[in-house]
Design a protein around this motif. Structure first.
Motif, PDB file in Angstrom:
ATOM      1  N   ASP A  26      30.528  63.251  32.126  1.00 15.28           N
ATOM      2  CA  ASP A  26      31.834  63.150  31.485  1.00 15.28           C
ATOM      3  C   ASP A  26      32.885  62.657  32.485  1.00 15.28           C
ATOM      4  O   ASP A  26      32.730  62.778  33.689  1.00 15.28           O
ATOM      5  CB  ASP A  26      32.257  64.494  30.887  1.00 15.28           C
ATOM      6  N   HIS A  64      46.445  60.710  26.507  1.00 15.71           N
ATOM      7  CA  HIS A  64      46.738  62.141  26.406  1.00 15.71           C
ATOM      8  C   HIS A  64      47.764  62.497  27.481  1.00 15.71           C
ATOM      9  O   HIS A  64      47.422  62.906  28.592  1.00 15.71           O
ATOM     10  CB  HIS A  64      45.449  62.939  26.602  1.00 15.71           C
ATOM     11  N   TYR A 115      49.585  64.801  17.357  1.00 19.95           N
ATOM     12  CA  TYR A 115      48.627  64.440  16.303  1.00 19.95           C
ATOM     13  C   TYR A 115      48.929  63.099  15.644  1.00 19.95           C
ATOM     14  O   TYR A 115      48.234  62.695  14.712  1.00 19.95           O
ATOM     15  CB  TYR A 115      48.596  65.546  15.252  1.00 19.95           C
ATOM     16  N   ASP A 171      31.944  57.389  27.367  1.00 21.96           N
ATOM     17  CA  ASP A 171      30.816  58.303  27.511  1.00 21.96           C
ATOM     18  C   ASP A 171      29.646  57.573  28.165  1.00 21.96           C
ATOM     19  O   ASP A 171      29.756  56.414  28.572  1.00 21.96           O
ATOM     20  CB  ASP A 171      30.434  58.918  26.159  1.00 21.96           C
ATOM     21  N   SER A 197      36.765  56.471  22.728  1.00 20.03           N
ATOM     22  CA  SER A 197      37.609  56.764  21.570  1.00 20.03           C
ATOM     23  C   SER A 197      39.054  56.909  22.029  1.00 20.03           C
ATOM     24  O   SER A 197      39.384  57.818  22.798  1.00 20.03           O
ATOM     25  CB  SER A 197      37.140  58.053  20.887  1.00 20.03           C
ATOM     26  N   GLU A 254      41.939  58.263  21.378  1.00 19.45           N
ATOM     27  CA  GLU A 254      42.604  59.297  20.601  1.00 19.45           C
ATOM     28  C   GLU A 254      43.285  60.289  21.535  1.00 19.45           C
ATOM     29  O   GLU A 254      42.670  60.818  22.455  1.00 19.45           O
ATOM     30  CB  GLU A 254      41.598  60.036  19.704  1.00 19.45           C
ATOM     31  N   GLY A 299      44.148  63.254  21.026  1.00 20.35           N
ATOM     32  CA  GLY A 299      43.585  64.598  20.916  1.00 20.35           C
ATOM     33  C   GLY A 299      42.213  64.742  21.530  1.00 20.35           C
ATOM     34  O   GLY A 299      41.601  65.815  21.437  1.00 20.35           O
ATOM     35  N   LYS A 300      41.714  63.699  22.183  1.00 22.79           N
ATOM     36  CA  LYS A 300      40.411  63.759  22.856  1.00 22.79           C
ATOM     37  C   LYS A 300      40.607  63.447  24.340  1.00 22.79           C
ATOM     38  O   LYS A 300      40.324  62.341  24.806  1.00 22.79           O
ATOM     39  CB  LYS A 300      39.431  62.765  22.220  1.00 22.79           C
ATOM     40  N   TRP A 332      38.997  64.160  26.904  1.00 20.58           N
ATOM     41  CA  TRP A 332      37.821  63.779  27.685  1.00 20.58           C
ATOM     42  C   TRP A 332      37.633  62.265  27.710  1.00 20.58           C
ATOM     43  O   TRP A 332      36.897  61.742  28.525  1.00 20.58           O
ATOM     44  CB  TRP A 332      36.574  64.478  27.165  1.00 20.58           C
ATOM     45  N   PHE A 333      38.338  61.556  26.839  1.00 20.46           N
ATOM     46  CA  PHE A 333      38.374  60.098  26.880  1.00 20.46           C
ATOM     47  C   PHE A 333      39.688  59.584  27.475  1.00 20.46           C
ATOM     48  O   PHE A 333      39.694  58.654  28.279  1.00 20.46           O
ATOM     49  CB  PHE A 333      38.237  59.502  25.469  1.00 20.46           C
ATOM     50  N   THR A 334      40.804  60.163  27.060  1.00 19.58           N
ATOM     51  CA  THR A 334      42.108  59.515  27.267  1.00 19.58           C
ATOM     52  C   THR A 334      43.032  60.199  28.278  1.00 19.58           C
ATOM     53  O   THR A 334      44.171  59.763  28.453  1.00 19.58           O
ATOM     54  CB  THR A 334      42.864  59.424  25.925  1.00 19.58           C
ATOM     55  N   GLU A 335      42.576  61.239  28.940  1.00 23.92           N
ATOM     56  CA  GLU A 335      43.467  61.936  29.865  1.00 23.92           C
ATOM     57  C   GLU A 335      43.426  61.294  31.255  1.00 23.92           C
ATOM     58  O   GLU A 335      42.351  61.056  31.803  1.00 23.92           O
ATOM     59  CB  GLU A 335      43.075  63.407  29.978  1.00 23.92           C
TER      60      GLU A 335
END
Length: 473
Positions: free
Chosen positions: A296, A370, A393, A411, A417, A419, A421-422, A424-427
């Protein structure tokens, strides 16, 4: 602007960096970020200067070191074991329940404090202050202040007097309990070795090198198997091996360091081979190296792998070597540099998603990062925690473009993705961005005219790191 004032505490903790799109300040990754940025400047300040970014990056480093100097209160003369270390400002309860930009914050910001057992943070701060002192070596007063603080911390941290404990900051709830889910530390010897190594470069005091080389094997024993060969905020052993190899290559001090230097050099060669072999670290179909647990947030690790591989290839180039053998295999400088470039190219858009993972670069990049400040419009309106949820949101792109931010990434199947709220992708994070900055400057073309005639116009400062080191006679 009131950070440090909480309950009965009245410390000055204004400054520093928020991290990962949150409004929390974590001392551990802050110190790591400053260590890594400083290292990149020490090696490649000519390149920074050539592109007009040297003073900029030095300003960033100084913003960090000014904050690090505020984080500890030295032991008093009456109590040899008293030390106050501030490990965190802000807590996860507020972050979980409130999506709010820092300008609008009105909730309490708790302060987390440690004692001497936070050896990992202390070691990392020692490294950061020491490395930064070399960056600012032309500014004698400030550089001296950084060295003085680093040496005082070192003397306190590594002593083995009765009553003095060593350990990781996340073992103690009052110190790192809140940080466990974000920056859980699995060991501390690597930070102490890392700190000792940088303090040696900063001062030339051989006792620091003796400590680092004597404790290197213990750090290897402590290293988690899943962290072997990785350079990131939780593991400095890989980078320390590269630094000690650099010392062996260009300023070999001889006895009694031969064994540790040889071991570090072998470890570094094996590291480079691991980057190029799919047997140790797998790669995605698109070519991204996978080093992290559970694969990750891979880009942070790919960035530091890119930095170390390009840096080491430059060391070998200075020695006029064409490559290195490790076991039955080996690598050429061309192959190593191709790997380094491939990871940065992947990050910047040469990937199956055809997406740049650096915000603002290229035609396609993450637009729903994020990040609280980026996601809430700036319209002179105060948004409460409850009102902030509409921005969290929202499916709309962030109204503020977080230029230069490196997101967590795809991934293991090269899928991403976009988003908010995800995370683990966008931070994004300051630690991952520091790695990318280091990789980018390492890969940048050397200036056409180099002031360092011994560097074969690689844009490196081959000997500047050794200004305070003298051969033993």
């Amino acid at each position: 602007m009131q950070d440090g004032i909480f309950n009965n505490m009245h410390a000055d903790l204004v400054g520093g960096f928020y991290d990962s799109g949150n409004n929390i300040k974590f001392s551990f990754p802050t110190a790591y970020t400053i260590s890594l940025l400083s290292w990149s400047v020490i090696e490649y300040h000519e390149k920074y200067a050539d592109i007009g970014e040297l003073e900029h990056v030095k300003d960033i480093i100084k913003w960090g070191t000014d904050y690090l100097l505020k984080l500890f209160v030295s032991p008093s003369s009456t109590s040899a074991y008293s030390l106050i270390l501030y490990s965190q400002v802000g807590n996860t309860d507020n972050e979980t329940n409130c999506w709010q930009r820092p300008e609008d914050m009105s909730y309490e910001r708790p302060i987390y404090m440690c004692n001497s057992k936070a050896s990992d943070i202390l070691g990392e701060i020692i490294a950061a202050l020491s490395a930064a002192s070399i960056v600012f070596k032309q500014e004698n007063v400030y550089s001296g202040e950084l060295i003085k603080a680093a040496e005082k911390l070192y003397d306190f941290t590594v002593k083995n007097d009765t009553g003095h404990e060593q350990g990781t900051y996340t073992e103690v709830s009052a110190c790192g309990g809140e940080a466990r889910k974000f920056y859980n530390s699995t060991g501390y010897i690597d930070e102490l070795v890392w700190g000792g190594t940088w303090l040696f470069f900063a001062t030339g005091n051989n006792s620091y090198l003796e400590y680092a080389t004597e404790r290197f094997e213990a750090a290897e024993d402590e290293e988690a198997i899943s962290d072997t060969g990785i350079f990131y905020w939780n593991n400095k052993l890989t980078a320390t091996a590269v630094l000690l190899t650099r010392l062996r290559f260009f300023r070999d001090l001889g006895y009694p360091y031969e064994s540790a230097m040889g071991s570090s050099s072998n470890r570094t060669d094996q590291l480079m081979c691991s980057y190029l072999s799919d047997e140790i670290f797998k790669k995605t179909e698109g070519g991204l190296i996978l080093q992290s647990r559970n694969n990750d947030e891979p880009l942070e690790y790919a960035a530091t792998a890119s930095f170390l591989s390009k840096l080491y290839s430059d060391y070998l180039d200075l020695l006029r070597r064409s490559g290195v053998s490790c076991g039955g295999d080996g690598f050429s400088l061309t192959t190593l540099r191709s790997f380094s470039m491939s990871q940065v190219n992947y990050i910047l858009g040469d990937n199956p998603m055809k997406m740049s993972y650096m915000v603002g670069f290229g035609d396609k990049y993450p637009t729903r990062v994020h990040h609280r400040s980026a996601s809430i419009t700036w319209d002179d309106h105060h948004y409460s925690c409850a009102e902030g949820d509409r921005w969290l949101y929202s499916k709309e792109p962030n109204p503020n473009v977080l230029l230069g931010a490196l997101v967590a990434g795809p991934d293991e199947f090269d899928k991403f993705s976009d988003e908010r709220g995800k995370p683990w992708f966008t931070e994004p994070s300051i630690a991952s961005n520091a790695g990318l900055v280091a990789a980018l400057v390492a890969l940048h073309e050397a200036p056409r005219k180099s002031s360092n005639s011994t560097a074969f116009n690689l844009g490196m400062d081959q000997m500047g790191i050794f200004d305070n080191i003298y051969l033993i006679t």
